[in-house]
Design a protein around this motif. Structure first.
Motif, PDB file in Angstrom:
ATOM      1  N   ASN A   1      19.178 -55.798  83.182  1.00  0.00           N
ATOM      2  CA  ASN A   1      20.628 -55.562  83.228  1.00  0.00           C
ATOM      3  C   ASN A   1      20.910 -54.094  83.538  1.00  0.00           C
ATOM      4  N   ARG A   2      21.760 -53.844  84.524  1.00  0.00           N
ATOM      5  CA  ARG A   2      22.066 -52.476  84.946  1.00  0.00           C
ATOM      6  C   ARG A   2      23.491 -52.052  84.596  1.00  0.00           C
ATOM      7  N   GLU A   3      24.240 -52.905  83.941  1.00  0.00           N
ATOM      8  CA  GLU A   3      25.658 -52.622  83.723  1.00  0.00           C
ATOM      9  C   GLU A   3      25.907 -51.411  82.834  1.00  0.00           C
ATOM     10  N   ASP A   4      25.006 -51.107  81.926  1.00  0.00           N
ATOM     11  CA  ASP A   4      25.206 -49.978  81.033  1.00  0.00           C
ATOM     12  C   ASP A   4      24.498 -48.723  81.523  1.00  0.00           C
ATOM     13  N   THR A   5      24.046 -48.764  82.773  1.00  0.00           N
ATOM     14  CA  THR A   5      23.437 -47.579  83.376  1.00  0.00           C
ATOM     15  C   THR A   5      24.465 -46.956  84.325  1.00  0.00           C
ATOM     16  N   ASN A   6      24.046 -45.944  85.035  1.00  0.00           N
ATOM     17  CA  ASN A   6      24.961 -45.322  85.999  1.00  0.00           C
ATOM     18  C   ASN A   6      24.747 -45.889  87.400  1.00  0.00           C
ATOM     19  N   ALA A   7      24.280 -47.129  87.467  1.00  0.00           N
ATOM     20  CA  ALA A   7      24.034 -47.778  88.755  1.00  0.00           C
ATOM     21  C   ALA A   7      25.319 -47.818  89.574  1.00  0.00           C
ATOM     22  N   GLU A   8      25.246 -47.334  90.790  1.00  0.00           N
ATOM     23  CA  GLU A   8      26.433 -47.180  91.637  1.00  0.00           C
ATOM     24  C   GLU A   8      27.200 -48.484  91.818  1.00  0.00           C
ATOM     25  N   LYS A   9      26.481 -49.570  92.089  1.00  0.00           N
ATOM     26  CA  LYS A   9      27.163 -50.825  92.411  1.00  0.00           C
ATOM     27  C   LYS A   9      27.935 -51.384  91.215  1.00  0.00           C
ATOM     28  N   TYR A  10      27.528 -51.008  90.003  1.00  0.00           N
ATOM     29  CA  TYR A  10      28.247 -51.456  88.800  1.00  0.00           C
ATOM     30  C   TYR A  10      29.267 -50.420  88.342  1.00  0.00           C
ATOM     31  N   ALA A  11      28.872 -49.143  88.374  1.00  0.00           N
ATOM     32  CA  ALA A  11      29.744 -48.082  87.865  1.00  0.00           C
ATOM     33  C   ALA A  11      31.032 -47.943  88.667  1.00  0.00           C
TER      34      ALA A  11
ATOM     35  N   ASP B   1      35.705 -57.460  86.466  1.00  0.00           N
ATOM     36  CA  ASP B   1      35.342 -58.879  86.503  1.00  0.00           C
ATOM     37  C   ASP B   1      34.967 -59.295  87.917  1.00  0.00           C
ATOM     38  N   VAL B   2      33.900 -58.696  88.408  1.00  0.00           N
ATOM     39  CA  VAL B   2      33.436 -58.979  89.758  1.00  0.00           C
ATOM     40  C   VAL B   2      31.931 -58.731  89.799  1.00  0.00           C
ATOM     41  N   LEU B   3      31.218 -59.615  90.455  1.00  0.00           N
ATOM     42  CA  LEU B   3      29.774 -59.456  90.609  1.00  0.00           C
ATOM     43  C   LEU B   3      29.523 -58.599  91.847  1.00  0.00           C
ATOM     44  N   PRO B   4      28.958 -57.402  91.689  1.00  0.00           N
ATOM     45  CA  PRO B   4      28.805 -56.504  92.842  1.00  0.00           C
ATOM     46  C   PRO B   4      27.641 -56.908  93.734  1.00  0.00           C
ATOM     47  N   ALA B   5      27.912 -57.082  95.010  1.00  0.00           N
ATOM     48  CA  ALA B   5      26.871 -57.429  95.987  1.00  0.00           C
ATOM     49  C   ALA B   5      27.117 -56.623  97.256  1.00  0.00           C
ATOM     50  N   TRP B   6      27.374 -55.347  97.075  1.00  0.00           N
ATOM     51  CA  TRP B   6      27.760 -54.509  98.209  1.00  0.00           C
ATOM     52  C   TRP B   6      26.693 -53.464  98.548  1.00  0.00           C
ATOM     53  N   VAL B   7      26.587 -52.380  97.762  1.00  0.00           N
ATOM     54  CA  VAL B   7      25.670 -51.294  98.126  1.00  0.00           C
ATOM     55  C   VAL B   7      24.243 -51.829  98.275  1.00  0.00           C
ATOM     56  N   ALA B   8      23.507 -51.268  99.242  1.00  0.00           N
ATOM     57  CA  ALA B   8      22.216 -51.842  99.640  1.00  0.00           C
ATOM     58  C   ALA B   8      21.044 -51.343  98.796  1.00  0.00           C
ATOM     59  N   ASP B   9      21.120 -51.588  97.497  1.00  0.00           N
ATOM     60  CA  ASP B   9      19.917 -51.550  96.678  1.00  0.00           C
ATOM     61  C   ASP B   9      19.776 -52.924  96.034  1.00  0.00           C
ATOM     62  N   MET B  10      18.608 -53.211  95.465  1.00  0.00           N
ATOM     63  CA  MET B  10      18.365 -54.560  94.971  1.00  0.00           C
ATOM     64  C   MET B  10      18.552 -54.655  93.464  1.00  0.00           C
ATOM     65  N   ASP B  11      19.079 -55.784  93.017  1.00  0.00           N
ATOM     66  CA  ASP B  11      19.050 -56.114  91.602  1.00  0.00           C
ATOM     67  C   ASP B  11      17.739 -56.839  91.332  1.00  0.00           C
ATOM     68  N   ILE B  12      16.681 -56.116  91.551  1.00  0.00           N
ATOM     69  CA  ILE B  12      15.308 -56.559  91.332  1.00  0.00           C
ATOM     70  C   ILE B  12      14.565 -55.356  90.757  1.00  0.00           C
ATOM     71  N   ASP B  13      13.797 -55.572  89.726  1.00  0.00           N
ATOM     72  CA  ASP B  13      13.105 -54.460  89.081  1.00  0.00           C
ATOM     73  C   ASP B  13      12.140 -53.782  90.044  1.00  0.00           C
ATOM     74  N   THR B  14      12.141 -52.456  90.022  1.00  0.00           N
ATOM     75  CA  THR B  14      11.159 -51.681  90.768  1.00  0.00           C
ATOM     76  C   THR B  14       9.762 -52.086  90.283  1.00  0.00           C
ATOM     77  N   PRO B  15       8.782 -52.207  91.178  1.00  0.00           N
ATOM     78  CA  PRO B  15       7.463 -52.724  90.790  1.00  0.00           C
ATOM     79  C   PRO B  15       6.841 -51.984  89.609  1.00  0.00           C
ATOM     80  N   SER B  16       6.131 -52.733  88.783  1.00  0.00           N
ATOM     81  CA  SER B  16       5.527 -52.175  87.572  1.00  0.00           C
ATOM     82  C   SER B  16       4.487 -51.105  87.891  1.00  0.00           C
TER      83      SER B  16
END
Length: 392
Positions: A9-19, A29-44
């Motif tokens: 979950n990135r909502e409580d971070t400073n992630a641009e697409k959520y902030a 009340d909107v699911l952000p699908a705009w800025v071109a980064d992924m809502d996928i965890d960076t590889p371990s």
């Protein structure tokens, strides 16, 4: 559970697409699908490398490691059949910064720079900021919504003041991975008219059903090509603010570096160096799985839009960005954006922001986990069904 089933979950971070939801869409009340980064965890393996570096308590000035350059060179040779030398690689904070440097290095105030719309907005914005003239060479699309270059239009617009062409390869937002024949046409025109080509290849690892062809790999293209690569899109690492600019021609490199040195790019952070190298050394299996996952997400969108007569999706070859043709909905660009926010609860990038050729389109980022993709598909399906019912 599959690797991409869920994401943090990135909502409580400073992630641009959520902030920026409230600022851009006037609602949370909107699911952000705009800025071109992924809502996928960076590889371990990237995270583990960073953690190891954090155990050393000193973070002073640090050079970009030779081993990091070697890792990228090996990756590009393996995946894209093109080889670079370490001495012709420069690090950068972003592709946009690299574009700006190229504009300053290869043109003067009042000169012309070609952009091929619809296109990632900084392509034309950086030209304007540098007091150069934007020459628009819109892409052509056929009845199947497949885009290609408009070569006749390009030839008609070149003058003695045309110094640079900004190429997006693969293309954002239309999802094309340009084939060799198409790129050869661009190359011949630019060689004939002494036009340099800045080739943004940041999405090159995300070619999903064809093969990426680096522009510089074409015969004689090395004399005119500045290439941008990076880990930001491939491994969801844009927050590390590191990419590279690569050359095959020494004279071209020196001209670029002269302006590069005037700007004084710092050597990024020691953390970004480690992350960059770890991604290229360990990313093969992860990328293979990611590409399969992204194709599944795209297929879900394609199947959904195929159920309705008033929305289409362009054929996709690369990126995780869907280019939605909504012109049949007969809404203005402002109304279209608001419809997605209010009726589909989705925050997308309006097509008009990519140039006037994007009017009536919306860009949707499907680089997300299965869990978030379920929500995107559900929201969009509900909105489209309601719209169809209103049409009767």
């Amino acid at each position: 559970m599959s690797l991409f089933e869920t994401s943090t979950n990135r909502e409580d971070t400073n992630a641009e697409k959520y902030a920026l939801r409230q600022k851009l869409f006037k609602t949370e009340d909107v699911l952000p699908a705009w800025v071109a980064d992924m809502d996928i965890d960076t590889p371990s393996f990237v995270i583990q490398a960073v953690k190891k570096r954090l155990m050393h308590p000193v973070f002073g000035y640090e050079e970009f490691p030779e081993s990091a350059k070697e890792a990228q060179i090996s990756w590009i040779k393996r995946y894209h059949d093109t080889e670079f030398e370490k001495e012709f690689i420069l690090q950068s904070h972003s592709v946009v910064a690299s574009i700006s440097t190229a504009i300053l290095a290869f043109s003067e105030i009042g000169d012309e720079v070609i952009v091929q719309t619809p296109i990632y907005p900084p392509f034309f914005k950086q030209v304007i900021h540098a007091n150069r003239k934007v020459v628009y060479n819109p892409l052509k699309k056929n009845k199947d919504l497949r885009y290609t270059f408009d070569i006749d239009d390009l030839k008609s617009k070149i003058t003695k003041k045309t110094k640079l062409l900004l190429l997006c390869n693969p293309h954002n937002p239309v999802g094309r991975s340009w084939n060799k024949e198409e790129l050869e046409q661009i190359k011949e025109i630019c060689l004939e008219n002494d036009i340099k080509v800045f080739s943004d290849e940041i999405h090159s690892d995300l070619v999903l059903n064809s093969k990426h062809i680096p522009f510089v790999s074409l015969d004689e293209a090395d004399k005119i090509t500045i290439t941008a690569y990076g880990v930001g899109k491939t491994f969801n690492m844009s927050g590390f603010a590191i990419s590279t600019v690569l050359f095959k021609d020494e004279e071209l490199f020196e001209r670029y570096k002269k302006r590069y040195d005037m700007i004084h790019f710092a050597q990024n952070s020691s953390i970004s160096h480690v992350a960059f190298e770890a991604a290229y050394k360990n990313g093969d299996e992860w990328l293979s799985k990611l590409k399969k996952h992204l194709w599944q997400n795209y297929t879900r969108l394609k199947d959904l839009t195929g159920l309705f007569d008033f929305i289409d999706i362009t054929p996709l070859e690369a990126t995780y960005l869907a280019w939605l043709d909504c012109n049949k909905m007969d809404l203005s660009d402002k109304e279209l954006r608001e419809w997605f926010v209010k009726e589909a609860k989705l925050g997308l990038s309006p097509g008009i922001s990519f140039g006037r050729d994007g009017s009536g389109f919306m860009r949707l980022n499907f680089g997300v986990s299965v869990e978030i993709m379920d929500k995107i598909v559900s929201n969009l399906k509900r909105g489209l069904k309601n719209y169809a019912n209103q049409l009767g």
